[in-house]
Design an enzyme around this catalytic site. Structure first.
Site, short mmCIF file in Angstrom:
data_model
loop_
_atom_site.label_atom_id
_atom_site.label_comp_id
_atom_site.label_asym_id
_atom_site.label_seq_id
_atom_site.Cartn_x
_atom_site.Cartn_y
_atom_site.Cartn_z
N SER A 165 15.98 66.06 -111.20
CA SER A 165 14.68 65.47 -110.86
C SER A 165 14.42 65.74 -109.40
O SER A 165 15.38 65.97 -108.63
CB SER A 165 14.74 63.94 -111.08
OG SER A 165 13.63 63.31 -110.47
N TYR A 221 19.25 55.91 -111.09
CA TYR A 221 18.65 57.17 -111.57
C TYR A 221 18.75 58.24 -110.50
O TYR A 221 19.18 59.37 -110.77
CB TYR A 221 17.18 56.90 -111.92
CG TYR A 221 16.41 58.09 -112.43
CD1 TYR A 221 16.45 58.45 -113.78
CD2 TYR A 221 15.60 58.86 -111.58
CE1 TYR A 221 15.72 59.54 -114.26
CE2 TYR A 221 14.88 59.94 -112.05
CZ TYR A 221 14.93 60.28 -113.39
OH TYR A 221 14.21 61.36 -113.86
N1 LIG Z 1 8.74 62.78 -116.94
C1 LIG Z 1 9.08 62.77 -115.67
O1 LIG Z 1 8.30 62.39 -114.81
C2 LIG Z 1 10.43 63.28 -115.24
C3 LIG Z 1 10.64 63.52 -113.88
C4 LIG Z 1 11.88 64.00 -113.45
C5 LIG Z 1 12.89 64.20 -114.38
N2 LIG Z 1 12.65 63.93 -115.70
C6 LIG Z 1 13.76 64.13 -116.61
O2 LIG Z 1 13.35 64.97 -117.68
C7 LIG Z 1 14.20 64.71 -118.80
C8 LIG Z 1 13.31 64.59 -120.05
O3 LIG Z 1 12.51 63.45 -119.90
P1 LIG Z 1 11.02 63.33 -120.47
O4 LIG Z 1 10.14 63.07 -119.32
O5 LIG Z 1 10.72 64.45 -121.38
O6 LIG Z 1 11.15 61.94 -121.24
P2 LIG Z 1 11.12 61.56 -122.80
O7 LIG Z 1 11.44 60.12 -122.84
O8 LIG Z 1 9.84 62.05 -123.41
O9 LIG Z 1 12.33 62.42 -123.42
C9 LIG Z 1 13.67 62.07 -123.26
C10 LIG Z 1 14.36 62.17 -124.60
O10 LIG Z 1 15.76 61.97 -124.40
C11 LIG Z 1 16.26 61.22 -125.48
N3 LIG Z 1 17.48 60.53 -125.09
C12 LIG Z 1 17.63 59.51 -124.20
N4 LIG Z 1 18.90 59.14 -124.11
C13 LIG Z 1 19.60 59.92 -124.97
C14 LIG Z 1 20.97 60.01 -125.32
N5 LIG Z 1 21.87 59.17 -124.80
N6 LIG Z 1 21.34 60.93 -126.23
C15 LIG Z 1 20.44 61.76 -126.80
N7 LIG Z 1 19.12 61.72 -126.49
C16 LIG Z 1 18.71 60.81 -125.60
C17 LIG Z 1 15.14 60.24 -125.81
O11 LIG Z 1 15.26 59.72 -127.13
C18 LIG Z 1 13.90 61.10 -125.60
O12 LIG Z 1 13.48 61.70 -126.81
C19 LIG Z 1 15.01 63.47 -118.47
O13 LIG Z 1 16.31 63.87 -118.05
C20 LIG Z 1 14.25 62.88 -117.30
O14 LIG Z 1 15.06 62.12 -116.45
C21 LIG Z 1 11.46 63.48 -116.15
#
Ligand SMILES: NC(=O)c1ccc[n+]([C@@H]2O[C@H](COP(=O)([O-])OP(=O)(O)OC[C@H]3O[C@@H](n4cnc5c(N)ncnc54)[C@H](O)[C@@H]3O)[C@@H](O)[C@H]2O)c1
Length: 245
Positions: free
Chosen positions: A142, A155
């Site tokens: 991130s 986080y």
């Molecule tokens: N959306 C943002 O603003 C943002 C910013 C920086 C980083 N991220 C990172 O991007 C990645 C994806 O996030 P996103 O934004 O698509 O969110 P999201 O919630 O849409 O997707 C995350 C997915 O991970 C799955 N998940 C969570 N814990 C799990 C586990 N223990 N085992 C298996 N699956 C699991 C959830 O069920 C979900 O489907 C994450 O690592 C998040 O930290 C997101």
């Protein structure tokens, strides 16, 4: 021919947000995808959606914090598709909570998913790639792995850990043809961001909008494909200018 023709990609967090958008783009570039997620309903439905479009896709329900379940994912993937070429190590969770009253259990849970889980998936991926003679891994960190912010200590610490885990693993396996890079997204419009926060997060981003999952997917494709063939240990920030401030 697609950039990922006949490649097999395991995508954790593949049922939603950035993972799902990446699965769609990978499939359009010729990849077979293994979607890994805790959310069975969403994962199954997405598997069906991709198959209906003619893609080769498989959903596996697994928790990335379980060594046994992670091992099963790769076993299942290789038994169906023979090998795994690409791993998008992307599942994660994020919650905002002031640090002075953050329960230790919540700290542990966040670090467990966002750092330990990333290690467990990378370790299993590397084991297979060593046997196959190479591969690529993209870890999702991130922009908060680079900079701090109030209310997200666990986080941010975990994501900072992912950036240096990426460098360390990349150096360890560089001579084995396993490239390992990270994606550092800014604020991306996915279910992880509460609806009520979207306006404010847009306003503190230089480009004055949230990023789209599809914009992350393009960066992941770059890191996962031969387009980045001389890159390893890198963490690519795609954040609408946030960390340039
Ligand atoms: N959306 C943002 O603003 C943002 C910013 C920086 C980083 N991220 C990172 O991007 C990645 C994806 O996030 P996103 O934004 O698509 O969110 P999201 O919630 O849409 O997707 C995350 C997915 O991970 C799955 N998940 C969570 N814990 C799990 C586990 N223990 N085992 C298996 N699956 C699991 C959830 O069920 C979900 O489907 C994450 O690592 C998040 O930290 C997101």
């Amino acid at each position: 021919m697609g950039k990922l023709q006949n490649k097999v990609a395991v995508i954790t967090g593949g049922a939603s947000g950035i993972g799902a958008a990446t699965a769609k783009l990978f499939v359009s570039e010729g990849a077979k995808v293994v979607l890994v997620d805790l959310n069975e309903e969403k994962g199954k439905a997405f598997e069906e959606e991709l198959k209906a479009q003619g893609a080769e896709a498989l959903f596996v329900k697994a928790n990335i914090t379980s060594e046994e379940e992670v091992a099963k994912v790769f076993k299942q993937a290789t038994s169906i598709f023979d090998k795994v070429d690409i791993v998008f190590n992307n599942a994660g969770i994020g919650r905002v909570h002031s640090s002075h009253d953050l329960e230790y259990s919540e700290w542990r849970n966040t670090v467990n998913v966002d750092l330990d889980g990333v290690f467990l998936v990378a370790r299993e991926a590397i084991r297979g790639m060593l046997e196959n003679g190479g591969g690529t891994i993209v870890n999702t960190a991130s922009m908060y792995g680079w900079v701090g912010s109030p209310g997200s200590a666990a986080y941010n610490a975990a994501k900072g850990g992912v950036i240096n885990l990426t460098r360390s693993l990349a150096l360890e396996y560089a001579e084995k043809d396993i490239r390992i890079n990270a994606l550092c997204p800014g604020f991306i419009d996915t279910p992880i961001i509460p609806e009520e926060n979207k306006k404010e997060l847009s306003s503190i981003t230089p480009m004055k909008r949230l990023g789209k999952s599809e914009e992350m997917a393009k960066a992941v494709l770059f890191l996962a494909s031969d387009d980045s063939s001389y890159m390893t240990g890198n963490s690519l920030t795609v954040d609408g200018g946030y960390t340039a401030q």
